[in-house]
Design an enzyme around this catalytic site. Structure first.
Site, mmCIF file in Angstrom:
data_model
loop_
_atom_site.group_PDB
_atom_site.id
_atom_site.type_symbol
_atom_site.label_atom_id
_atom_site.label_comp_id
_atom_site.label_asym_id
_atom_site.label_seq_id
_atom_site.Cartn_x
_atom_site.Cartn_y
_atom_site.Cartn_z
ATOM 1 C CG HIS A 49 -1.897 0.956 1.518
ATOM 2 N ND1 HIS A 49 -1.622 2.230 1.946
ATOM 3 C CD2 HIS A 49 -3.081 1.014 1.026
ATOM 4 C CE1 HIS A 49 -2.690 2.930 1.919
ATOM 5 N NE2 HIS A 49 -3.804 2.333 1.329
ATOM 6 C CG ASP A 103 0.747 -2.112 6.238
ATOM 7 O OD1 ASP A 103 -0.165 -2.140 6.875
ATOM 8 O OD2 ASP A 103 0.567 -1.444 5.030
ATOM 9 C CD GLN A 138 -6.873 -4.597 4.250
ATOM 10 O OE1 GLN A 138 -7.569 -5.316 4.594
ATOM 11 N NE2 GLN A 138 -6.957 -3.388 3.724
ATOM 12 C CE LYS A 192 -7.231 -0.251 6.331
ATOM 13 N NZ LYS A 192 -8.000 -0.017 5.000
ATOM 14 C CB CYS A 244 -3.848 3.333 -1.606
ATOM 15 S SG CYS A 244 -4.943 4.667 -1.359
HETATM 16 N N1 7TS Z 1 -1.844 -0.724 4.737
HETATM 17 C C1 7TS Z 1 -2.790 -1.490 4.042
HETATM 18 C C2 7TS Z 1 -2.158 -2.826 3.720
HETATM 19 C C3 7TS Z 1 -3.870 -0.991 3.957
HETATM 20 O O1 7TS Z 1 -4.917 -1.803 3.258
HETATM 21 C C4 7TS Z 1 -4.325 0.300 4.359
HETATM 22 C C5 7TS Z 1 -5.730 0.990 3.999
HETATM 23 C C6 7TS Z 1 -3.191 1.068 4.969
HETATM 24 C C7 7TS Z 1 -2.069 0.444 5.058
HETATM 25 C C8 7TS Z 1 -3.493 2.627 5.311
HETATM 26 O O2 7TS Z 1 -4.433 2.540 6.533
HETATM 27 P P1 7TS Z 1 -4.760 3.655 7.129
HETATM 28 O O3 7TS Z 1 -5.846 3.338 8.304
HETATM 29 O O4 7TS Z 1 -3.685 4.649 7.807
HETATM 30 O O5 7TS Z 1 -5.375 4.621 5.960
HETATM 31 N N2 7TS Z 1 -6.231 0.278 3.008
HETATM 32 C C9 7TS Z 1 -7.522 0.989 2.367
HETATM 33 C C10 7TS Z 1 -8.078 0.149 1.275
HETATM 34 O O6 7TS Z 1 -7.694 -1.172 0.928
HETATM 35 N N3 7TS Z 1 -9.064 0.798 1.003
HETATM 36 O O7 7TS Z 1 -9.160 1.838 1.435
HETATM 37 C C11 7TS Z 1 -8.306 2.131 2.697
#
Ligand code: 7TS
Length: 414
Positions: A131, A208, A211, A234, A372
Site C-alpha cells: 500500500h 504493515d 489487512q 478495519k 492505493c
Molecule cells: N496498509 C494497508 C495494507 C492498507 O490496506 C491500508 C488501507 C493502509 C495501510 C492505510 O491504512 P490507514 O488506516 O492509515 O489509512 N487500505 C485501504 C483500502 O484498501 N481501501 O481503503 C483503504
C-alpha cells in the site's frame, strides 16, 4: 477446505449482523450488501455505545487532572491500551503506541528509527504489493538520508518472491518493511519467515498489519518483528485511531518524533526531558474516544473469536471465487494460494468505476480504483480493479446479490 464444524452456522451470522446498525440500511432501494470491508469495516453497537458512553459521561483530558472525569478518562484510555496488548500478545503496555492509523504508525518508524539509523547508501527493503502507506514514508526517508529503496518482486499470482527477497538482503539493508496481507490482491505473506530472515541478519523489521489484524490472531512475540502497525477502522472500530506496536528494546533507543504535551517530563528553554514509553511517542491530547472504541472492538472480537471469523471468511472467499468465475469475461487479479477474504477483479471491456457505479445502484458496495497500490496496478498493466472484501458478517446471500448485480451491470454496460 474448511471443516464444516468450524464454520459459523448461518443463524449465528444473522445474530452478528443484527448488532451492526449500518447493515440494516437500504441503499438505492435495495438491502445494503456491504462488501468494502478492506477499506473500513462497519461498527457493532457495542463499539458505537462505548464511544457514546465515554462522550456522555466521562469525556475529559487524560493524564492531567486530579478530578474524577479526568481520572475516568485516563482509566478508559489506558484500559484500552491494555486490551490492545492482550489482543496482539505484546510483552508490555509500554510497547503499545496509539496513533491515527497504519499510515501514521509507519511514518513514526521512518522518522525515528529511519532518521537516526540510515546513512547514504543504506537500503530499505519493501515488496511490490505494498500500500502507498508502506512506500511513500520510505521514499521520503530516502530523500532525507540518501538511503535507497529496494523492491522485492511478485509473480503473476501476486506471491512475493522469497528467494529474491533473501538475495536482496545484504550488509547495507537496515530496514525491511512488508505488508502481512495485501489490500489489493489479498496475498497473505508467510510473514514470520520473512521476519526471521531479516532478524538473522540484524535488520530491523516493520510489518504493515492493516489487512491482517481483522482476520487472524496476531502474536507479535511469536512473529518476532520489531514493529507491527494497524488501524482501528478495519477491525470494527472507529477511524482516527490505530496502533504501532514496537518491541521495547528497540523503542527505548529511539528519539521522540512529534514534540508537545504528554511526551515530556520537564521542559525548560535550556533542556527538555522526555516521558517514558509509550507516552514519549504520544504528543498532544490523544484520540481518547477512538481508543475507547478500539478497546470495545477488541472485546467484541474476543467474544466472537478470531478462529471462528477466519473460518467463516475462508468459506466466503472460496464461495465468492467460484461464483465470480462463472461470469464470462471476469478475471480475478491475485490468485496466491494463501489469500485473505477479498477478491480483486476486472471485466473485459468495462471500466471498474462504471461497474462500481452500477453495483451501487443495486445496493452493492465494492471498492474500485487502484486501492492505493499503484505499483500493483502497473505490474498487472491495469488502470484499476473492482474489489469485493468480506467481513465476519457477510453472507452467501450477499455474494449472490453481487453476482446478480454484476450480471445486470455487464448486460447494461457492454
Ligand atoms: N496498509 C494497508 C495494507 C492498507 O490496506 C491500508 C488501507 C493502509 C495501510 C492505510 O491504512 P490507514 O488506516 O492509515 O489509512 N487500505 C485501504 C483500502 O484498501 N481501501 O481503503 C483503504
Amino acid at each position: 477446505m474448511i471443516a464444516l464444524a468450524t464454520e459459523v452456522p448461518p443463524g449465528d451470522v444473522e445474530r452478528l449482523r443484527a448488532q451492526f446498525p449500518a447493515l440494516c440500511r437500504r441503499v438505492n432501494g435495495h438491502l445494503l450488501a456491504y462488501l468494502d470491508n478492506a477499506a473500513s469495516a462497519q461498527q457493532p453497537a457495542a463499539v458505537i455505545d462505548a464511544i457514546a458512553d465515554y462522550s456522555r459521561n466521562h469525556h475529559s483530558n487524560v493524564h492531567r487532572g486530579v478530578h474524577t472525569l479526568s481520572q475516568e478518562a485516563t482509566a478508559l484510555y489506558e484500559g484500552a491500551r491494555g486490551k490492545v496488548r492482550g489482543f496482539i500478545n505484546a510483552a508490555s503496555e509500554r510497547e503499545i503506541i496509539f496513533v491515527r492509523g497504519t499510515t501514521e504508525a509507519i511514518n513514526l518508524v521512518a522518522n525515528t528509527l529511519g532518521r537516526t539509523r540510515l546513512q547514504p547508501g543504506d537500503e530499505i527493503v519493501i515488496s511490490w504489493l505494498e500500500h502507498h502507506a508502506n512506500i511513500v514514508p520510505w521514499q521520503l526517508l530516502c530523500e532525507q538520508t540518501g538511503a535507497r529503496l529496494r523492491v522485492v518482486p511478485i509473480d503473476r499470482r501476486g506471491v512475493v518472491d522469497f528467494d529474491a527477497y533473501r538475495a536482496l538482503l545484504g550488509p547495507r539493508t537496515k530496514i525491511v518493511s512488508l505488508a502481512h496481507v495485501s489490500n489489493a490482491l489479498g496475498t497473505v505473506l508467510p510473514i514470520g519467515e520473512f521476519i526471521a530472515e531479516a532478524r538473522d541478519r540484524g535488520i530491523a523489521t516493520v510489518v504493515d498489519g492493516a489487512q491482517a489484524v481483522p482476520h487472524q490472531r496476531i502474536d507479535v512475540q511469536a512473529l518476532g518483528c520489531d514493529f507491527y502497525a494497524f488501524s482501528g477502522h478495519k477491525m470494527y472500530g472507529p477511524t482516527g485511531i490505530g496502533v504501532l506496536y514496537g518491541r521495547e528494546a528497540v523503542l527505548a533507543t529511539l528519539p521522540p518524533w512529534q514534540g508537545g504535551g504528554d511526551m515530556i517530563l520537564t521542559v525548560s528553554f535550556e533542556r527538555t526531558t522526555y516521558n517514558s514509553l509509550p507516552w514519549r511517542f504520544e504528543a498532544g491530547t490523544p484520540n481518547i474516544a477512538g481508543a475507547v472504541g478500539l478497546g470495545a472492538a477488541i472485546d467484541w472480537l474476543a467474544e466472537v473469536g478470531m478462529e471462528r471469523i477466519a473460518a467463516h471468511e475462508a468459506e466466503l472467499l472460496a464461495y465468492a471465487t467460484a461464483r465470480l468465475l462463472t461470469i464470462p469475461g471476469l478475471t480475478i487479479i491475485g490468485t496466491a494460494p494463501d489469500k485473505a477474504s477479498l477478491v480483486s477483479f476486472t471485466v473485459d471491456g468495462i471500466h471498474p468505476h462504471d461497474l462500481g457505479t452500477v453495483l451501487d445502484a443495486e445496493g452493492v458496495a465494492v471498492r474500485t480504483g487502484h486501492h492505493c497500490a499503484m505499483p500493483v496496478m502497473e505490474f498487472f498493466d491495469l488502470p484499476a480493479t473492482a474489489r469485493t472484501s468480506f467481513a465476519l458478517y457477510n453472507t452467501r446471500a450477499e455474494i449472490e446479490q453481487l453476482h446478480a448485480a454484476l450480471t445486470r451491470a455487464i448486460g447494461m454496460l457492454r
